[in-house]
Design an enzyme around this catalytic site. Sequence first.
Site, PDB file in Angstrom:
ATOM      1  N   LYS A  18       0.873  -1.170   0.000  1.00 45.10           N
ATOM      2  CA  LYS A  18       0.000   0.000   0.000  1.00 45.10           C
ATOM      3  C   LYS A  18       0.910   1.219   0.000  1.00 45.10           C
ATOM      4  O   LYS A  18       2.107   1.110   0.324  1.00 45.10           O
ATOM      5  CB  LYS A  18      -0.931  -0.001   1.202  1.00 45.10           C
ATOM      6  CG  LYS A  18      -0.223  -0.037   2.542  1.00 45.10           C
ATOM      7  CD  LYS A  18      -1.213  -0.190   3.678  1.00 45.10           C
ATOM      8  CE  LYS A  18      -0.485  -0.339   5.014  1.00 45.10           C
ATOM      9  NZ  LYS A  18      -1.430  -0.610   6.097  1.00 45.10           N
ATOM     10  N   ASN A  21       3.395   1.877   2.779  1.00 45.59           N
ATOM     11  CA  ASN A  21       4.537   0.973   2.921  1.00 45.59           C
ATOM     12  C   ASN A  21       5.594   1.175   1.840  1.00 45.59           C
ATOM     13  O   ASN A  21       6.452   0.329   1.652  1.00 45.59           O
ATOM     14  CB  ASN A  21       4.064  -0.485   2.945  1.00 45.59           C
ATOM     15  CG  ASN A  21       3.321  -0.807   4.226  1.00 45.59           C
ATOM     16  OD1 ASN A  21       3.449  -0.090   5.215  1.00 45.59           O
ATOM     17  ND2 ASN A  21       2.548  -1.863   4.210  1.00 45.59           N
TER      18      ASN A  21
END
Length: 164
Positions: A18, A21
């Site tokens: 995502k 991250n």
Amino acid sequence: MGALHYLHSRRVLHRDLKPANVLLDEKSSSAKLCDFGFARHLGVETMVLTSIKGTPLYMAPELIEEKPYDHTADLWSAGAILYELSVGHPPFPTNSLFQLIKKIRYEQVIWPSHMSDELKRFLQGLLEKDGKKRFTWQQILEHPFLRNTSFHFNTQRWGRKEQL
């Protein structure tokens, strides 16, 4: 994509790709992948996983449907992130988890008219609902979108080149 290729070449699935991250380094203009809390190494005998991990906005259809999955689920998530970077919102924007699940399972991605054909074809290969038809790493590495942009990474520097 380079970090993901590195993980997959060593049979490691991230399982929670995502935007949060992906860390961006302004000085070197590079990106680094972080948060390996859900990461899983696929042993020699393990071909697919079944436990649901990740953030729903970026989950592949096979995870939403609670079906077995492999490294291609990470490729879907990478495609969702690239889509969001290009368009300004995820492929299936909604505030409702129920609606999100329905959209990921049944609706088609809306492709903006301003998106280049190369990027669209690249993202279509990553955001393919059928994990078995999703792009392979070979297709990704050879895709014109990557060849014709400043995106590049050196697969040679990591030594051995294993494929999932």
